[in-house]
Design an enzyme around this catalytic site. Structure first.
Site, PDB file in Angstrom:
ATOM      1  N   SER A   1      73.304  38.703   7.465  1.00 46.66           N
ATOM      2  CA  SER A   1      72.144  38.678   8.359  1.00 46.66           C
ATOM      3  C   SER A   1      72.588  38.961   9.800  1.00 46.66           C
ATOM      4  O   SER A   1      73.287  39.954  10.046  1.00 46.66           O
ATOM      5  CB  SER A   1      71.458  37.319   8.204  1.00 46.66           C
ATOM      6  OG  SER A   1      70.169  37.343   8.713  1.00 46.66           O
TER       7      SER A   1
ATOM      8  N   ARG B   1      60.378  27.697  11.938  1.00 49.13           N
ATOM      9  CA  ARG B   1      61.266  27.580  10.774  1.00 49.13           C
ATOM     10  C   ARG B   1      60.521  27.867   9.468  1.00 49.13           C
ATOM     11  O   ARG B   1      61.058  28.492   8.567  1.00 49.13           O
ATOM     12  CB  ARG B   1      61.871  26.176  10.725  1.00 49.13           C
ATOM     13  CG  ARG B   1      62.864  25.969   9.604  1.00 49.13           C
ATOM     14  CD  ARG B   1      64.036  26.933   9.684  1.00 49.13           C
ATOM     15  NE  ARG B   1      65.111  26.569   8.788  1.00 49.13           N
ATOM     16  CZ  ARG B   1      66.262  27.219   8.698  1.00 49.13           C
ATOM     17  NH1 ARG B   1      66.485  28.285   9.433  1.00 49.13           N
ATOM     18  NH2 ARG B   1      67.199  26.821   7.875  1.00 49.13           N
TER      19      ARG B   1
ATOM     20  N   HIS C   1      66.573  36.757   0.802  1.00 48.62           N
ATOM     21  CA  HIS C   1      67.567  36.925   1.867  1.00 48.62           C
ATOM     22  C   HIS C   1      68.658  35.848   1.793  1.00 48.62           C
ATOM     23  O   HIS C   1      69.819  36.103   2.129  1.00 48.62           O
ATOM     24  CB  HIS C   1      66.843  36.886   3.215  1.00 48.62           C
ATOM     25  CG  HIS C   1      67.719  37.161   4.388  1.00 48.62           C
ATOM     26  ND1 HIS C   1      68.500  38.288   4.485  1.00 48.62           N
ATOM     27  CD2 HIS C   1      67.950  36.445   5.531  1.00 48.62           C
ATOM     28  CE1 HIS C   1      69.173  38.256   5.623  1.00 48.62           C
ATOM     29  NE2 HIS C   1      68.871  37.146   6.272  1.00 48.62           N
ATOM     30  N   ASP C   2      68.285  34.650   1.359  1.00 51.83           N
ATOM     31  CA  ASP C   2      69.271  33.568   1.227  1.00 51.83           C
ATOM     32  C   ASP C   2      70.374  33.871   0.212  1.00 51.83           C
ATOM     33  O   ASP C   2      71.339  33.102   0.110  1.00 51.83           O
ATOM     34  CB  ASP C   2      68.583  32.258   0.818  1.00 51.83           C
ATOM     35  CG  ASP C   2      68.188  31.410   2.018  1.00 51.83           C
ATOM     36  OD1 ASP C   2      68.626  31.728   3.144  1.00 51.83           O
ATOM     37  OD2 ASP C   2      67.436  30.432   1.833  1.00 51.83           O
TER      38      ASP C   2
ATOM     39  N   ASP D   1      65.765  40.759  -1.500  1.00 51.47           N
ATOM     40  CA  ASP D   1      65.755  40.537  -0.043  1.00 51.47           C
ATOM     41  C   ASP D   1      64.819  41.562   0.591  1.00 51.47           C
ATOM     42  O   ASP D   1      65.166  42.734   0.726  1.00 51.47           O
ATOM     43  CB  ASP D   1      67.185  40.687   0.493  1.00 51.47           C
ATOM     44  CG  ASP D   1      67.290  40.407   1.989  1.00 51.47           C
ATOM     45  OD1 ASP D   1      66.254  40.199   2.647  1.00 51.47           O
ATOM     46  OD2 ASP D   1      68.433  40.407   2.499  1.00 51.47           O
TER      47      ASP D   1
HETATM   48  N1  COA Z   1      58.741  18.503  -0.789  1.00 49.91           N
HETATM   49  C1  COA Z   1      59.632  18.036   0.129  1.00 49.91           C
HETATM   50  N2  COA Z   1      60.955  18.312   0.080  1.00 49.91           N
HETATM   51  C2  COA Z   1      61.394  19.081  -0.932  1.00 49.91           C
HETATM   52  C3  COA Z   1      60.532  19.592  -1.908  1.00 49.91           C
HETATM   53  C4  COA Z   1      59.145  19.277  -1.821  1.00 49.91           C
HETATM   54  N3  COA Z   1      58.251  19.727  -2.690  1.00 49.91           N
HETATM   55  N4  COA Z   1      61.262  20.316  -2.781  1.00 49.91           N
HETATM   56  C5  COA Z   1      62.551  20.281  -2.362  1.00 49.91           C
HETATM   57  N5  COA Z   1      62.635  19.525  -1.257  1.00 49.91           N
HETATM   58  C6  COA Z   1      63.818  19.222  -0.488  1.00 49.91           C
HETATM   59  C7  COA Z   1      64.885  18.596  -1.380  1.00 49.91           C
HETATM   60  O1  COA Z   1      64.702  17.208  -1.473  1.00 49.91           O
HETATM   61  C8  COA Z   1      66.167  18.991  -0.669  1.00 49.91           C
HETATM   62  O2  COA Z   1      66.384  18.085   0.382  1.00 49.91           O
HETATM   63  P1  COA Z   1      67.895  17.850   0.980  1.00 49.91           P
HETATM   64  O3  COA Z   1      68.359  19.179   1.534  1.00 49.91           O
HETATM   65  O4  COA Z   1      67.714  16.822   2.046  1.00 49.91           O
HETATM   66  O5  COA Z   1      68.724  17.387  -0.173  1.00 49.91           O
HETATM   67  C9  COA Z   1      65.835  20.351  -0.084  1.00 49.91           C
HETATM   68  O6  COA Z   1      64.392  20.447  -0.044  1.00 49.91           O
HETATM   69  C10 COA Z   1      66.386  21.460  -0.968  1.00 49.91           C
HETATM   70  O7  COA Z   1      66.099  22.685  -0.403  1.00 49.91           O
HETATM   71  P2  COA Z   1      66.256  24.001  -1.266  1.00 49.91           P
HETATM   72  O8  COA Z   1      65.853  25.141  -0.402  1.00 49.91           O
HETATM   73  O9  COA Z   1      65.518  23.856  -2.559  1.00 49.91           O
HETATM   74  O10 COA Z   1      67.810  24.016  -1.564  1.00 49.91           O
HETATM   75  P3  COA Z   1      68.650  25.195  -2.157  1.00 49.91           P
HETATM   76  O11 COA Z   1      69.918  24.570  -2.657  1.00 49.91           O
HETATM   77  O12 COA Z   1      67.866  26.056  -3.079  1.00 49.91           O
HETATM   78  O13 COA Z   1      68.970  26.091  -0.879  1.00 49.91           O
HETATM   79  C11 COA Z   1      69.634  26.412   1.355  1.00 49.91           C
HETATM   80  C12 COA Z   1      69.843  25.634   0.072  1.00 49.91           C
HETATM   81  C13 COA Z   1      70.599  25.820   2.382  1.00 49.91           C
HETATM   82  C14 COA Z   1      69.979  27.897   1.173  1.00 49.91           C
HETATM   83  C15 COA Z   1      68.177  26.307   1.834  1.00 49.91           C
HETATM   84  O14 COA Z   1      67.749  24.998   1.778  1.00 49.91           O
HETATM   85  C16 COA Z   1      67.989  26.732   3.239  1.00 49.91           C
HETATM   86  O15 COA Z   1      68.076  25.942   4.162  1.00 49.91           O
HETATM   87  N6  COA Z   1      67.721  28.034   3.440  1.00 49.91           N
HETATM   88  C17 COA Z   1      67.650  28.585   4.732  1.00 49.91           C
HETATM   89  C18 COA Z   1      69.032  28.917   5.167  1.00 49.91           C
HETATM   90  C19 COA Z   1      68.985  29.894   6.261  1.00 49.91           C
HETATM   91  O16 COA Z   1      68.950  29.526   7.409  1.00 49.91           O
HETATM   92  N7  COA Z   1      68.945  31.142   5.862  1.00 49.91           N
HETATM   93  C20 COA Z   1      68.686  32.212   6.738  1.00 49.91           C
HETATM   94  C21 COA Z   1      69.782  32.793   7.351  1.00 49.91           C
HETATM   95  S1  COA Z   1      69.225  34.079   8.401  1.00 49.91           S
END
Ligand code: COA
Length: 386
Positions: free
Chosen positions: A161, A231, A362-363, A329
């Site tokens: 990215s 966000r 994208h992730d 993506d």
């Molecule tokens: N209600 C509330 N919270 C929920 C939920 C719901 N229905 N479903 C899931 N969650 C919470 C989970 O409890 C978990 O919490 P925790 O992180 O405190 O443990 C979290 O959401 C899980 O997020 P999720 O996106 O499902 O995790 P993942 O393992 O699939 O992905 C990441 C991990 C880090 C990639 C993702 O969370 C993320 O932050 N993506 C953005 C990263 C980023 O900045 N990318 C762009 C770069 S330009």
């Protein structure tokens, strides 16, 4: 792993302004070879930090330059490095072989100088007086750090990215210093749809009355709602239609039927986005978001370096390239990687490109490890062997 800080001299910026001194937060992984021929710089995306790999046991890198983390409501991160899937012993960027460096970018709030840092003259945070920074400025700040560490050359510079934009900028600005350039889920210029969505995200922050024209530090109000909406928008662009469907379907959150209340997050996906919004507001500074989002949209290798021609922008590049993209993506699509590949080939450069089948959107550059690992390992091994 531990975060380190380097205080560096004045940096002249593309805008014509100067930062009189800068602090850069960085982490290193793996040993530096005696000949310094194994250094890999990995560059993070919009909201990342220097903590690329490993796991903090005692909280995240909460120390920020100038103003206390707690004062700004920044809580420690979960502690796992953002590219822990790819950086470590035996991983794509094998720390048994390579000395990996990751810096927090200029303009961020995760340890390097940014709008929340104290502006020495008035002795208070810059806020909106912080100069606009570009990807070129971020890269020159990284160059200054490497000079400070006595490192001349990079075996590779890599990123996803916005991190990939930094890698490309490195190969253009410092052609003699970069052997390999790895871009994953990245582009030579963000498409118009991406520019538009970034504008919406920034508008959400600036429309929040708690933003206060960017001078919210030290007040008891900060634009948590605005950065939360920013966000949410960003987060949707990081996922794909399929991954959203698979994760949440149209499932309701903790209920069997609609609440018939406007403000209730009925759907699981709503509750998820609200959770992500709250978590982000707790760890990221809204002004940093504005500045970095701006830098992301300004990046345009053709316009900035080639008078509008990407091929001309790449003419002096010496690095060989690995370009990775992901089928799902839609914000940094494979078409962008193909455009860059075509220009590199036209400029007579060595380039290898692969599209990886995933539903992560994208992730994928963070989450997909099997194929990225294979391509990156092979590419680095081949390049190192000459
Ligand atoms: N209600 C509330 N919270 C929920 C939920 C719901 N229905 N479903 C899931 N969650 C919470 C989970 O409890 C978990 O919490 P925790 O992180 O405190 O443990 C979290 O959401 C899980 O997020 P999720 O996106 O499902 O995790 P993942 O393992 O699939 O992905 C990441 C991990 C880090 C990639 C993702 O969370 C993320 O932050 N993506 C953005 C990263 C980023 O900045 N990318 C762009 C770069 S330009």
């Amino acid at each position: 792993v531990t975060v380190e800080y380097a205080d560096l001299p004045a940096l002249a910026l593309e805008s014509g302004q100067t930062l009189d001194s800068i602090r850069i937060a960085f982490e290193t992984f793996g040993r530096r070879s005696r000949d310094d021929d194994n250094v890999v710089l990995v560059c993070h995306a919009l909201s990342g930090d220097a903590h690329a790999a490993g796991h903090y046991v005692d909280g995240g890198p909460t120390a920020v330059d100038g103003i206390g983390a707690e004062e700004r409501g920044i809580r420690s991160g979960a502690g796992v490095g953002w590219w822990n899937n790819l950086v470590g012993p035996g991983k794509a960027f094998d720390t048994d072989r390579y000395h990996v460096i990751c810096t927090n970018i200029l303009g961020s709030c995760r340890g390097s100088t940014g709008p929340a840092s104290v502006n020495p003259a008035p002795g208070r945070p810059f806020g909106p007086d912080f100069p606009v920074v570009t990807v070129g400025d971020m890269v020159r700040a990284q160059r200054a750090l490497l000079d400070h560490l006595g490192i001349d050359r990079l075996l590779a510079v890599a990123g996803g990215s916005l991190g990939g934009m930094q890698a490309l900028e490195w190969s253009i600005t410092f052609p003699d210093a970069v052997d390999c350039c790895i871009l994953t889920a990245s582009t030579a210029a963000l498409g118009t749809q991406g520019v538009a969505l970034n504008a919406v995200a920034r508008s959400a922050i600036m429309a929040d009355p708690d933003w206060q024209g960017g001078r919210y530090y030290g007040t008891d109000r900060q634009p948590d709602a605005g950065i939360g909406v920013a966000r949410m928008i960003g987060h949707i662009t990081y996922l794909s239609a399929v991954s959203l469907q698979e994760k949440f379907d149209r499932r309701l959150q903790d209920r069997d039927t609609y609440s018939y209340k406007l403000a209730e997050p009925d759907f699981a996906v709503e509750s998820y986005l609200q959770y992500q919004a709250r978590a982000f507001a707790g760890r990221f500074d809204a002004n940093s978001y504005l500045y970095i989002s701006r830098a992301l949209t300004y990046f345009d290798a053709a316009r900035n370096h080639g008078g509008g021609s990407l091929e001309r922008a790449l003419s002096e590049v010496r690095a060989r390239f690995l370009l990775l993209s992901f089928t799902s993506d839609w914000i940094y699509p494979t078409a962008d990687a193909i455009r860059l590949e075509t220009a590199l080939r036209a400029a007579g450069k060595l380039v290898e490109r692969h599209e990886i089948e995933t539903t992560y959107g994208h992730d994928s550059f963070l989450l997909e490890d099997v194929e990225q690992t294979r391509y990156i390992r092979e590419f680095l091994a081949r390049s190192r062997a000459g």
